[in-house]
Design a protein around this motif. Structure first.
Motif, PDB file in Angstrom:
ATOM      1  N   HIS A  96      49.593 -16.463 -21.330  1.00 11.21           N
ATOM      2  CA  HIS A  96      50.114 -17.316 -20.259  1.00 11.21           C
ATOM      3  C   HIS A  96      49.329 -17.068 -18.973  1.00 11.21           C
ATOM      4  CE1 HIS A  96      53.673 -18.575 -22.553  1.00 11.21           C
ATOM      5  NE2 HIS A  96      53.726 -17.336 -23.009  1.00 11.21           N
ATOM      6  N   ASP A 151      53.309 -17.088 -16.108  1.00  8.18           N
ATOM      7  CA  ASP A 151      53.906 -18.417 -15.973  1.00  8.18           C
ATOM      8  C   ASP A 151      54.159 -19.001 -17.363  1.00  8.18           C
ATOM      9  OD1 ASP A 151      54.688 -20.956 -15.330  1.00  8.18           O
ATOM     10  OD2 ASP A 151      52.766 -21.578 -14.482  1.00  8.18           O
ATOM     11  N   MET A 152      55.416 -19.054 -17.773  1.00  8.77           N
ATOM     12  CA  MET A 152      55.768 -19.549 -19.102  1.00  8.77           C
ATOM     13  C   MET A 152      55.829 -21.075 -19.171  1.00  8.77           C
ATOM     14  SD  MET A 152      56.069 -16.757 -20.796  1.00  8.77           S
ATOM     15  CE  MET A 152      56.556 -15.026 -20.751  1.00  8.77           C
ATOM     16  N   GLY A 199      59.015 -17.469 -15.510  1.00  8.30           N
ATOM     17  CA  GLY A 199      58.450 -16.676 -16.587  1.00  8.30           C
ATOM     18  C   GLY A 199      58.942 -15.251 -16.512  1.00  8.30           C
TER      19      GLY A 199
END
Length: 419
Positions: A150, A139-140, A89
């Motif tokens: 996210h 955190d993508m 991410g």
């Protein structure tokens, strides 16, 4: 070509650079990892290396869904490195740079995640000491949370404590990033869990407003504001969220919420914040657009006069770490600074210097504001003169009529006197 880190890891590609070291994309026995390689001058400090080894157990034992776990600590020749989980991410600073400010629901959800991570760390006796957007990873790969946020994870645990060795800082230095430093740190007190709450509340304020409550200008001025000024309300913020911010930005550490309380309170507010757009406020000291009245008349004060043709920076761009690149803001720099003396901290008005304004409102003391004040004064003066003229003419007419009644021979059409 891969760079060997110890006997088990290889660093392939630089992901980012910070004042304490460089983060690499690496590979280990269990797959991809992130490797934070500390600066060479830190790695050559034997006292720091010993402290690094002592902290190994505490850092390796810190496991939480909202903490970037440290898998290993490597001491190998001139290499001093933390091997961490790789988060797919970006960091919160990158998102802020792109969007400037976040919707309140998304901001609260992200900060609640970080508060959960801090709660686990504080329960384990670990204080982060450098909470800021650069150390919050998004955190993508995972599912989206409230407001489209996210999952947030806090990273760089232990770095501030490792650098803050007694020989390196003694009792006269400050370790941290000026925009996010709690007042007790500025005053030279030992850092406890409450300093992380203050820093995280500063991050929340920044996510909402697009700027930090006490930042801007020379680092010394920023440190003084933390101690002497009170935070000024943000226009348009719900009162429940504002009271939460005020409590966590309290000067007295004991008045702040604990991390579990902060996380719970923020999640309780999420339904109230759902659907709210980002706030529309101007940063204190922000320049006006080029076509605005007085836009080019008043550059912001800085460490020195701007030379002709040079852009005016809104925030201090003074690198506090020798050899570090100049930063656009004190929020970008983790460093050691001298603790200000009590008389230095005593200066400055309380809560008046950096009041946010509704979008479009002129900044107090700016050229635009002064021009508006002058226009109001001219209008008031003209009105007062007109009123005085009307009153004067009326008084003259009334006086003339009284004199005519009292002395008829003085009038133009009076009869001649008899001999």
């Amino acid at each position: 070509m891969a760079r060997k880190i110890g006997s088990r890891y290889a660093a392939h590609q630089i992901l980012g650079r910070g004042s304490a070291g460089t983060v690499w994309l690496g590979e280990g026995p269990e797959g991809p990892v992130a490797i934070k390689l500390l600066r060479e001058d830190l790695a050559s400090d034997q006292e720091l290396v010993g402290r690094f080894v002592q902290e190994r157990t505490a850092l390796l034992g810190l496991e939480h869904p909202h903490v970037v776990s440290v898998r290993d600590l490597v001491v190998d020749g001139n290499d001093l490195a933390l091997v961490m989980d790789l988060v797919r991410g970006t960091d919160l600073r990158t998102r802020l740079d792109r969007e400037r400010r976040l919707a309140p629901e998304s901001a609260a959800a992200i900060v609640a995640d970080v508060a959960d991570g801090l709660a686990a760390a504080h329960a384990a006796g670990v204080v982060h000491r450098d909470v800021k957007p650069e150390n919050v990873l998004l955190d993508m790969q995972g599912p989206l949370g409230p407001g489209g946020s996210h999952r947030a994870l806090l990273t760089d645990f232990g770095v501030a404590k490792l650098i803050d060795t007694p020989r390196r800082t003694r009792a006269s230095k400050i370790i941290g990033t000026p925009d996010y430093l709690a007042p007790e740190i500025v005053e030279g007190l030992p850092p406890r869990a409450s300093v992380d709450i203050y820093a995280l509340a500063t991050v929340l304020y920044e996510l909402l407003a697009g700027f930090t409550p006490f930042g801007g200008g020379h680092p010394g001025a920023v440190l003084r504001r933390h101690v002497t000024e009170t935070v000024v309300p943000l226009p348009g913020i719900p009162d429940e969220l504002w009271q939460l911010l005020v409590q966590c930005l309290a000067k007295a550490p004991a008045s702040r919420l604990r991390a579990p309380e902060l996380a719970a309170r923020l999640r309780e507010l999420l339904p109230l914040l759902a659907g709210m757009p980002p706030l529309d406020v101007d940063e204190p000291g922000a320049e006006q657009p080029e076509d605005a009245p007085g836009a080019a008349e008043e550059p912001e004060p800085g460490p020195g006069p701007a030379r002709s043709g040079e852009p005016v920076r809104r925030r201090g761009a003074i690198p506090l770490v020798p050899g570090a690149r100049p930063a656009g803001s004190n929020r970008d720099t983790h460093t050691s600074m001298r603790v200000p003396a009590p008389d230095e901290l005593a200066g400055g008005a309380r809560g008046t210097a950096r009041a946010p304004r509704a979008s479009g409102a002129p900044r107090p003391g700016s050229a635009r504001n002064r021009a508006a004040v002058r226009r109001r004064r001219v209008a008031l003066s003209a009105g007062a003169l007109a009123l005085a003229a009307v009153v004067g003419v009326g008084a003259w007419l009334a006086t003339s009529g009284d004199d005519a009644d009292a002395n008829p021979q003085d009038t133009k059409h009076s009869a001649p006197a008899t001999p």
